[in-house]
Write a protein that holds these residues in place. Structure first.
Motif, PDB file in Angstrom:
ATOM      1  N   VAL A   1       1.411  -3.546  -6.215  1.00  9.78           N
ATOM      2  CA  VAL A   1       1.268  -2.371  -5.355  1.00  9.78           C
ATOM      3  C   VAL A   1      -0.088  -1.731  -5.618  1.00  9.78           C
ATOM      4  CG1 VAL A   1       3.754  -1.940  -5.362  1.00  9.78           C
ATOM      5  CG2 VAL A   1       2.284  -0.749  -7.007  1.00  9.78           C
ATOM      6  N   LYS A   2      -0.591  -1.055  -4.618  1.00 14.55           N
ATOM      7  CA  LYS A   2      -1.802  -0.259  -4.738  1.00 14.55           C
ATOM      8  C   LYS A   2      -1.458   1.157  -4.327  1.00 14.55           C
ATOM      9  CE  LYS A   2      -6.155   0.899  -5.037  1.00 14.55           C
ATOM     10  NZ  LYS A   2      -6.798   1.067  -6.367  1.00 14.55           N
ATOM     11  N   VAL A   3      -1.548   2.098  -5.283  1.00 11.68           N
ATOM     12  CA  VAL A   3      -1.212   3.496  -5.017  1.00 11.68           C
ATOM     13  C   VAL A   3      -2.493   4.290  -4.823  1.00 11.68           C
ATOM     14  CG1 VAL A   3      -0.071   5.565  -5.888  1.00 11.68           C
ATOM     15  CG2 VAL A   3       0.906   3.308  -6.374  1.00 11.68           C
ATOM     16  N   THR A   4      -2.612   4.939  -3.679  1.00  9.70           N
ATOM     17  CA  THR A   4      -3.766   5.784  -3.372  1.00  9.70           C
ATOM     18  C   THR A   4      -3.329   7.242  -3.431  1.00  9.70           C
ATOM     19  OG1 THR A   4      -4.686   4.091  -1.903  1.00  9.70           O
ATOM     20  CG2 THR A   4      -5.567   6.316  -1.695  1.00  9.70           C
ATOM     21  N   ASN A   5      -3.927   7.990  -4.331  1.00 12.55           N
ATOM     22  CA  ASN A   5      -3.582   9.399  -4.507  1.00 12.55           C
ATOM     23  C   ASN A   5      -4.473  10.248  -3.600  1.00 12.55           C
ATOM     24  OD1 ASN A   5      -2.887  11.963  -5.360  1.00 12.55           O
ATOM     25  ND2 ASN A   5      -3.050  11.505  -7.547  1.00 12.55           N
ATOM     26  N   LEU A   6      -3.889  10.791  -2.531  1.00  8.66           N
ATOM     27  CA  LEU A   6      -4.622  11.602  -1.563  1.00  8.66           C
ATOM     28  C   LEU A   6      -4.311  13.086  -1.730  1.00  8.66           C
ATOM     29  CD1 LEU A   6      -4.215   9.311   1.578  1.00  8.66           C
ATOM     30  CD2 LEU A   6      -6.202   9.552   0.110  1.00  8.66           C
TER      31      LEU A   6
ATOM     32  N   GLN B   1       0.841  -1.198   0.000  1.00 10.30           N
ATOM     33  CA  GLN B   1       0.000   0.000   0.000  1.00 10.30           C
ATOM     34  C   GLN B   1       0.879   1.253   0.000  1.00 10.30           C
ATOM     35  OE1 GLN B   1      -3.256   0.227  -0.263  1.00 10.30           O
ATOM     36  NE2 GLN B   1      -3.812  -1.931  -0.053  1.00 10.30           N
ATOM     37  N   ILE B   2       0.717   2.086  -1.038  1.00  7.74           N
ATOM     38  CA  ILE B   2       1.457   3.336  -1.168  1.00  7.74           C
ATOM     39  C   ILE B   2       0.464   4.483  -1.145  1.00  7.74           C
ATOM     40  CG2 ILE B   2       3.018   4.695  -2.621  1.00  7.74           C
ATOM     41  CD1 ILE B   2       4.003   2.101  -3.861  1.00  7.74           C
TER      42      ILE B   2
ATOM     43  N   VAL C   1      -1.909  12.512   7.976  1.00  4.89           N
ATOM     44  CA  VAL C   1      -1.203  11.282   8.317  1.00  4.89           C
ATOM     45  C   VAL C   1      -1.299  11.006   9.813  1.00  4.89           C
ATOM     46  CG1 VAL C   1       1.077  10.204   8.425  1.00  4.89           C
ATOM     47  CG2 VAL C   1       0.373  11.429   6.361  1.00  4.89           C
ATOM     48  N   LYS C   2      -1.073  12.019  10.622  1.00  5.66           N
ATOM     49  CA  LYS C   2      -1.075  11.844  12.077  1.00  5.66           C
ATOM     50  C   LYS C   2      -2.407  11.321  12.585  1.00  5.66           C
ATOM     51  CE  LYS C   2      -0.143  14.397  16.358  1.00  5.66           C
ATOM     52  NZ  LYS C   2       0.336  15.684  16.921  1.00  5.66           N
ATOM     53  N   TYR C   3      -3.487  11.806  12.000  1.00  3.57           N
ATOM     54  CA  TYR C   3      -4.819  11.433  12.471  1.00  3.57           C
ATOM     55  C   TYR C   3      -5.480  10.366  11.604  1.00  3.57           C
ATOM     56  CZ  TYR C   3      -4.212  15.556  15.395  1.00  3.57           C
ATOM     57  OH  TYR C   3      -3.728  16.469  16.304  1.00  3.57           O
ATOM     58  N   TRP C   4      -4.680   9.670  10.814  1.00  2.75           N
ATOM     59  CA  TRP C   4      -5.154   8.542  10.012  1.00  2.75           C
ATOM     60  C   TRP C   4      -6.368   8.930   9.176  1.00  2.75           C
ATOM     61  CZ3 TRP C   4      -4.672   2.845   9.949  1.00  2.75           C
ATOM     62  CH2 TRP C   4      -3.367   2.449  10.251  1.00  2.75           C
ATOM     63  N   MET C   5      -6.259  10.033   8.468  1.00  2.00           N
ATOM     64  CA  MET C   5      -7.345  10.492   7.606  1.00  2.00           C
ATOM     65  C   MET C   5      -7.214   9.833   6.238  1.00  2.00           C
ATOM     66  SD  MET C   5      -7.208  14.412   9.006  1.00  2.00           S
ATOM     67  CE  MET C   5      -8.605  15.060   8.133  1.00  2.00           C
ATOM     68  N   PHE C   6      -7.333   8.520   6.256  1.00  2.00           N
ATOM     69  CA  PHE C   6      -7.216   7.688   5.068  1.00  2.00           C
ATOM     70  C   PHE C   6      -8.591   7.161   4.670  1.00  2.00           C
ATOM     71  CE2 PHE C   6      -3.153   6.364   7.454  1.00  2.00           C
ATOM     72  CZ  PHE C   6      -2.431   7.432   6.948  1.00  2.00           C
ATOM     73  N   PRO C   7      -8.753   6.719   3.423  1.00  2.37           N
ATOM     74  CA  PRO C   7      -9.975   6.013   3.052  1.00  2.37           C
ATOM     75  C   PRO C   7     -10.131   4.743   3.890  1.00  2.37           C
ATOM     76  CG  PRO C   7      -8.714   6.629   1.102  1.00  2.37           C
ATOM     77  CD  PRO C   7      -7.841   6.899   2.284  1.00  2.37           C
ATOM     78  N   GLU C   8     -11.362   4.311   4.081  1.00  3.68           N
ATOM     79  CA  GLU C   8     -11.624   3.150   4.925  1.00  3.68           C
ATOM     80  C   GLU C   8     -10.871   1.913   4.434  1.00  3.68           C
ATOM     81  OE1 GLU C   8     -13.114   2.859   7.841  1.00  3.68           O
ATOM     82  OE2 GLU C   8     -13.307   5.046   7.796  1.00  3.68           O
ATOM     83  N   GLU C   9     -10.789   1.732   3.128  1.00  2.00           N
ATOM     84  CA  GLU C   9     -10.092   0.569   2.588  1.00  2.00           C
ATOM     85  C   GLU C   9      -8.624   0.570   2.997  1.00  2.00           C
ATOM     86  OE1 GLU C   9      -9.093  -1.503  -1.760  1.00  2.00           O
ATOM     87  OE2 GLU C   9     -10.280   0.334  -1.648  1.00  2.00           O
TER      88      GLU C   9
ATOM     89  N   ALA D   1     -12.468  17.101   3.062  1.00  2.00           N
ATOM     90  CA  ALA D   1     -13.330  16.878   1.901  1.00  2.00           C
ATOM     91  C   ALA D   1     -12.490  16.815   0.634  1.00  2.00           C
ATOM     92  CB  ALA D   1     -14.384  17.976   1.793  1.00  2.00           C
ATOM     93  N   GLN D   2     -12.450  15.662   0.027  1.00  2.00           N
ATOM     94  CA  GLN D   2     -11.784  15.461  -1.251  1.00  2.00           C
ATOM     95  C   GLN D   2     -12.141  14.078  -1.757  1.00  2.00           C
ATOM     96  OE1 GLN D   2      -7.607  14.573  -1.460  1.00  2.00           O
ATOM     97  NE2 GLN D   2      -7.426  14.458   0.741  1.00  2.00           N
ATOM     98  N   THR D   3     -12.002  13.886  -3.052  1.00  2.00           N
ATOM     99  CA  THR D   3     -12.388  12.623  -3.660  1.00  2.00           C
ATOM    100  C   THR D   3     -11.534  11.472  -3.152  1.00  2.00           C
ATOM    101  OG1 THR D   3     -13.070  13.803  -5.658  1.00  2.00           O
ATOM    102  CG2 THR D   3     -12.730  11.435  -5.848  1.00  2.00           C
ATOM    103  N   GLY D   4     -10.223  11.698  -3.013  1.00  2.00           N
ATOM    104  CA  GLY D   4      -9.316  10.610  -2.652  1.00  2.00           C
ATOM    105  C   GLY D   4      -9.607   9.985  -1.308  1.00  2.00           C
ATOM    106  N   THR D   5     -10.087  10.767  -0.337  1.00  2.00           N
ATOM    107  CA  THR D   5     -10.375  10.226   0.984  1.00  2.00           C
ATOM    108  C   THR D   5     -11.793   9.706   1.101  1.00  2.00           C
ATOM    109  OG1 THR D   5     -11.020  12.426   1.786  1.00  2.00           O
ATOM    110  CG2 THR D   5      -8.730  11.779   2.080  1.00  2.00           C
ATOM    111  N   GLY D   6     -12.570   9.791   0.040  1.00  2.00           N
ATOM    112  CA  GLY D   6     -13.939   9.304   0.075  1.00  2.00           C
ATOM    113  C   GLY D   6     -14.905  10.233   0.762  1.00  2.00           C
TER     114      GLY D   6
END
Length: 693
Positions: free
Chosen positions: A285-290, A235-236, A304-312, A543-548
């Motif tokens: 690899v799976k690249v997620t563009n945030l 995961q990148i 990054v600090k607050y784990w503001m990543f997509p659920e997947e 709010a952005q597309t990459g984070t869902g």
């Protein structure tokens, strides 16, 4: 009396002729081959024909043998017009090394580059790197990034074709594919040779500090290759601004806020998966563009600090590799060098600390900034400050630094009118530049692999292995003694009041946890595959597309947490141009909204607000007050902040403001976040994080 073989005399003569041609054509670069501009360039069809003519020359077995004897190829200094001239005169450089004709590899799955009656533009070569080769790689003393890159150059070219975008033209798909192949061939064989790509590798992790992080990455890739059904892809996660998002990556006929399938992170994923894996069927690899336009390392570090990543991405245990690609915004919008370096440093520290009780992610900084930000700096010595800062921090924290800018800097600066790698008057660039960033990163990955193999061979010696193990044991003992059991011990902050006279004391204090907070995690009682502790917030989103998080998600959030509302709504249109990012916006003076969070699941001590700071009449005098109370006392705020939504720069930035509560809202209590527009007629909230630390 030693007799020199004739083929070496011939090689020297060819190199000498090339150098003479280079000097005689100084200043002429690739625009005649790669981009269509006004002026008296060589017609595009002629350039294409020249490349096709060169492909005929590449079929000469004598030249193929010659190239297989070469290492790097000294053609990196050859400019585009010189190569075209050589092609037109019937010459041309020898090809990249390919596999012998008896290779059992299947044909490339890519589209046919040209008419069936003529020679293929892409020579048939190796299709992918096999698991057996991957396993033997470190056992070979002859491994080098150049060797692998040249050997698999045909596959790299095919993997670089992007069917998702009309890069070669919009007339027909056949024309698009043919033009793409010609341009990719020209760039990789005559311009972006390995010796030039290597200029972009600014730092790699060392054996005694972060070798284990790299080893974790390599082992995960090997497991994925061996058993893809039971081992997930690497995961990148890529963080950056509008450049990384792909704004203006298409031709001039298309202008959008972002073009994710044209941007370099998408191209990097495609390149790696097709070269080493089996394309989309078996993603290595799976690249997620945030990326989010108008953001900097400050915003990215808090994401990054607050784990503001997509659920997947959260469910997969977070990213294994975190890439910072904020160079354009950090380099052009930060007011001082110190602010720029501190924002980037905070991002690196947050990334290294982001996976408590687990192997930290590999942190990579990618510099794609060549200067020329409108309304920002223009003096070249100042524009180069970001490059200096990136390399300093990478060496300080033993992380990876890659510079696309250093790969092409001399080419760009010798002719800033050439739009291949740079757009004059604009920080955004086109699809060939994005592809070159992907190549630069991929080549650096090969250098990283070679570096890892070297270190693994060193570890086979008894003395070195014992000393490294002793150092690791000492670090582990010191870590557990000071309760910092969850994350790596980081060096002291690289700040101005750090001197030779106090560096040792500062380093000792750092090893005792003086500069790291919220890290006393009981790893023995923590399920490291979960995210409960790694996500220390009751809510955290941008709010952005990459984070869902888009308009629909904002609507759901508003219905769930809206306590009172007078004049706030969701803005999702682009009527005001590039500045109009998704968020909650105040639509009238004195607008007020209160968000309610009932029975919070963890203590809340720190509030972070993400907001838009823009320009123009709509945002004139924009200012909002944020205040937090709890259910025990609704009248006295536990903390507050006043934030401006306007500035005098002609850019729209997504920024963040953080304030600490005097007392935490304790677990089980109800938290109220009140927002009042105290000046102007509009303000936009683009995200928030209510967290324990």
């Amino acid at each position: 009396n030693m007799r020199i073989p004739p083929r070496f005399v011939l090689a020297f003569a060819v190199s000498l002729c090339i150098a003479i041609l280079h000097v005689s054509n100084e200043g002429k670069y690739m625009r005649s081959n790669l981009v269509e501009q006004e002026g008296d360039e060589v017609p595009h069809d002629d350039a294409a024909a020249a490349v096709r003519e060169g492909s005929v020359q590449r079929s000469d077995p004598v030249q193929e043998e010659h190239q297989q004897k070469k290492q790097d190829g000294s053609s990196s200094a050859i400019n585009g017009s010189s190569v075209v001239q050589k092609h037109q005169e019937g010459g041309g450089l020898p090809p990249a090394a390919t596999e012998p004709a008896e290779s059992s590899s299947p044909p490339s799955p890519g589209p046919s580059p040209g008419p069936s009656s003529g020679p293929s533009t892409v020579p048939r070569g190796r299709d992918s790197y096999t698991l057996e080769e991957m396993g033997k790689m470190c056992s070979s003393s002859s491994f080098s990034a150049t060797q692998i890159w040249q050997q698999y150059l045909p596959k790299i070219i095919t993997a670089s074709l992007n069917p998702a975008v009309p890069e070669g033209g919009v007339d027909t798909q056949t024309n698009s594919t043919e033009v793409q192949l010609e341009k990719l061939h020209f760039l990789l064989e005559h311009v972006l040779v390995p010796s030039r790509l290597r200029k972009g590798v600014r730092n790699l992790p060392s054996l005694t500090v972060n070798h284990d992080i790299v080893k974790h990455i390599i082992q995960k890739l090997q497991k994925r290759l061996l058993d893809p059904d039971h081992n997930p892809p690497l995961q990148i996660a890529v963080f950056g601004g509008s450049v990384t998002l792909g704004r203006e990556c298409y031709s001039r006929t298309r202008r959008r806020l972002g073009e994710p399938t044209c941007a370099w992170p998408f191209r990097l994923e495609k390149l790696i998966n097709e070269m080493f894996g089996n394309g989309h069927e078996n993603e290595l690899v799976k690249v997620t563009n945030l990326a989010l336009g108008g953001t900097s390392s400050t915003v990215g570090g808090r994401m990054v600090k607050y784990w503001m990543f997509p659920e997947e991405l959260k469910e997969s245990n977070g990213p294994d590799v975190i890439i910072n690609s904020y160079s354009t915004n950090d380099g052009s919008t930060m007011l001082t060098f110190d602010l720029m370096r501190r924002a980037h440093e905070d991002f690196i520290r947050a990334a290294l600390e982001s996976k408590a009780c687990d192997t930290p992610p590999l942190v990579i900084s990618v510099d794609d900034y060549l200067g020329n930000a409108r309304g920002a700096k223009n003096r070249l010595s100042e524009e180069l400050e970001y490059a200096m800062s990136t390399e300093q921090l990478a060496k300080w924290y033993d992380t990876v630094a890659i510079s696309y800018a250093d790969v092409v800097r001399d080419i760009v600066y010798k002719d800033t009118s050439d739009a291949t790698f740079f757009t004059h008057g604009n920080v955004h660039f086109g699809h060939l530049a994005h592809q070159t960033v992907a190549w630069s990163v991929a080549f650096a990955f090969l250098e990283l692999l070679g570096n890892y193999c070297d270190d693994e061979q060193i570890l086979q010696t008894t003395e070195v292995s014992r000393s490294v193990s002793t150092l690791a044991l000492a670090n582990e003992t010191r870590t557990r003694t000071n309760l910092l059991t969850s994350v790596p011990i980081l060096p002291p902050l690289l700040i101005d009041d750090l001197y030779i006279s106090n560096i040792t004391q500062a380093w000792q204090a750092s090893e005792n946890g003086a500069y790291q907070y919220g890290l006393d995690v009981d790893c023995a009682n923590m399920n490291i595959t979960g995210t409960a502790r790694r996500d220390p917030c009751i809510t955290a989103w941008v709010a952005q597309t990459g984070t869902g998080v888009g308009p629909n998600e904002l609507g759901v959030f508003l219905r769930k947490h809206q306590f009172s509302n007078d004049g706030w709504g969701i803005e999702k249109s682009n009527d005001d141009g590039w500045a109009n990012k998704i968020g909650y916006v105040a639509s009238k003076p004195n607008a007020s909204i209160t968000f309610e969070f009932k029975e919070v699941a963890t203590n809340v001590k720190v509030v972070t607000i993400f907001f838009l700071r823009s320009y123009g009449e709509k945002w004139k005098d924009s200012r909002a007050r944020f205040s937090v109370t709890n259910s025990n006392n609704e009248t006295t705020p536990l903390g507050h902040a006043e934030i401006d939504g306007v500035h005098n720069m002609t850019v729209s930035l997504t920024l963040s403001e953080r304030f600490v509560l005097v007392d935490p809202v304790e677990k089980g209590q109800t938290l109220h976040l009140k927002v009042d527009l105290i000046s102007g007629g509009s303000f936009k909230i683009t995200g928030m994080a209510l967290c324990e630390y």
